[in-house]
Scaffold this motif. Structure first.
Motif, PDB file in Angstrom:
ATOM      1  N   ASN A 205      -7.872  -1.550   1.884  1.00  0.00           N
ATOM      2  CA  ASN A 205      -7.589  -2.986   1.950  1.00  0.00           C
ATOM      3  C   ASN A 205      -7.632  -3.636   0.576  1.00  0.00           C
ATOM      4  OD1 ASN A 205      -7.220  -2.988   4.694  1.00  0.00           O
ATOM      5  ND2 ASN A 205      -9.296  -3.633   5.174  1.00  0.00           N
ATOM      6  N   GLY A 206      -6.514  -4.232   0.158  1.00  0.00           N
ATOM      7  CA  GLY A 206      -6.475  -4.991  -1.085  1.00  0.00           C
ATOM      8  C   GLY A 206      -6.260  -4.167  -2.341  1.00  0.00           C
ATOM      9  N   MET A 207      -6.317  -2.866  -2.237  1.00  0.00           N
ATOM     10  CA  MET A 207      -6.081  -2.006  -3.396  1.00  0.00           C
ATOM     11  C   MET A 207      -5.734  -0.605  -2.925  1.00  0.00           C
ATOM     12  SD  MET A 207     -10.076  -1.553  -4.769  1.00  0.00           S
ATOM     13  CE  MET A 207      -9.673  -2.342  -6.244  1.00  0.00           C
ATOM     14  N   THR A 208      -5.510   0.293  -3.865  1.00  0.00           N
ATOM     15  CA  THR A 208      -5.234   1.684  -3.500  1.00  0.00           C
ATOM     16  C   THR A 208      -6.364   2.575  -3.990  1.00  0.00           C
ATOM     17  OG1 THR A 208      -4.102   2.262  -5.555  1.00  0.00           O
ATOM     18  CG2 THR A 208      -2.749   1.296  -3.795  1.00  0.00           C
TER      19      THR A 208
ATOM     20  N   TYR B 298      -4.479   9.433 -13.728  1.00  0.00           N
ATOM     21  CA  TYR B 298      -5.421   8.473 -13.147  1.00  0.00           C
ATOM     22  C   TYR B 298      -6.825   9.051 -13.031  1.00  0.00           C
ATOM     23  CZ  TYR B 298      -1.263   5.817 -11.856  1.00  0.00           C
ATOM     24  OH  TYR B 298      -0.088   5.116 -11.886  1.00  0.00           O
TER      25      TYR B 298
ATOM     26  N   LYS C 294      -4.694   4.429   0.803  1.00  0.00           N
ATOM     27  CA  LYS C 294      -4.508   3.055   1.264  1.00  0.00           C
ATOM     28  C   LYS C 294      -5.860   2.437   1.624  1.00  0.00           C
ATOM     29  CE  LYS C 294      -1.033   0.616   3.838  1.00  0.00           C
ATOM     30  NZ  LYS C 294       0.005   0.698   4.837  1.00  0.00           N
TER      31      LYS C 294
ATOM     32  N   ASP D 286      -6.328   2.701  -7.649  1.00  0.00           N
ATOM     33  CA  ASP D 286      -7.025   1.579  -8.294  1.00  0.00           C
ATOM     34  C   ASP D 286      -8.527   1.858  -8.385  1.00  0.00           C
ATOM     35  OD1 ASP D 286      -4.628   0.087  -8.431  1.00  0.00           O
ATOM     36  OD2 ASP D 286      -4.986  -0.777  -6.434  1.00  0.00           O
ATOM     37  N   VAL D 287      -9.095   2.349  -7.292  1.00  0.00           N
ATOM     38  CA  VAL D 287     -10.529   2.658  -7.262  1.00  0.00           C
ATOM     39  C   VAL D 287     -10.840   3.788  -8.247  1.00  0.00           C
ATOM     40  CG1 VAL D 287     -12.449   3.480  -5.838  1.00  0.00           C
ATOM     41  CG2 VAL D 287     -10.795   1.864  -4.878  1.00  0.00           C
TER      42      VAL D 287
END
Length: 75
Positions: free
Chosen positions: A8-11, A49, A6, A14-15
């Motif tokens: 801010n603004g993504m997971t 991923y 978790k 995502d990174v």
């Protein structure tokens, strides 16, 4: 790289996907740390991923070090 799930603004996923898309960084191992993501249930997703392993919070330091050593030995 050790990422929290978790952010801010993504997971963390995502990174990880952004890291794995870049030729310069795609070979860097990634550990995802989470209370939300269960690597036993979603093991194949994690691998898709580009994440090497997902660890459940709270992690004992010796467990984290052991996992890092395993990743180092496989690279």
């Amino acid at each position: 790289i050790i990422l929290d799930y978790k952010i801010n603004g993504m997971t963390g996923i995502d990174v990880a996907m952004l890291i794995k898309q870049d030729k310069k960084t795609k070979s860097i191992p990634i550990i995802l740390v989470s209370n939300y993501y269960d690597s036993k249930k979603n093991h194949h997703d994690v691998l898709n991923y580009g994440i090497n392993i997902c660890l459940k919070k709270t992690i004992k330091p010796e467990v984290l070090l052991n996992e890092i050593k395993k990743i180092e030995m496989s690279h």
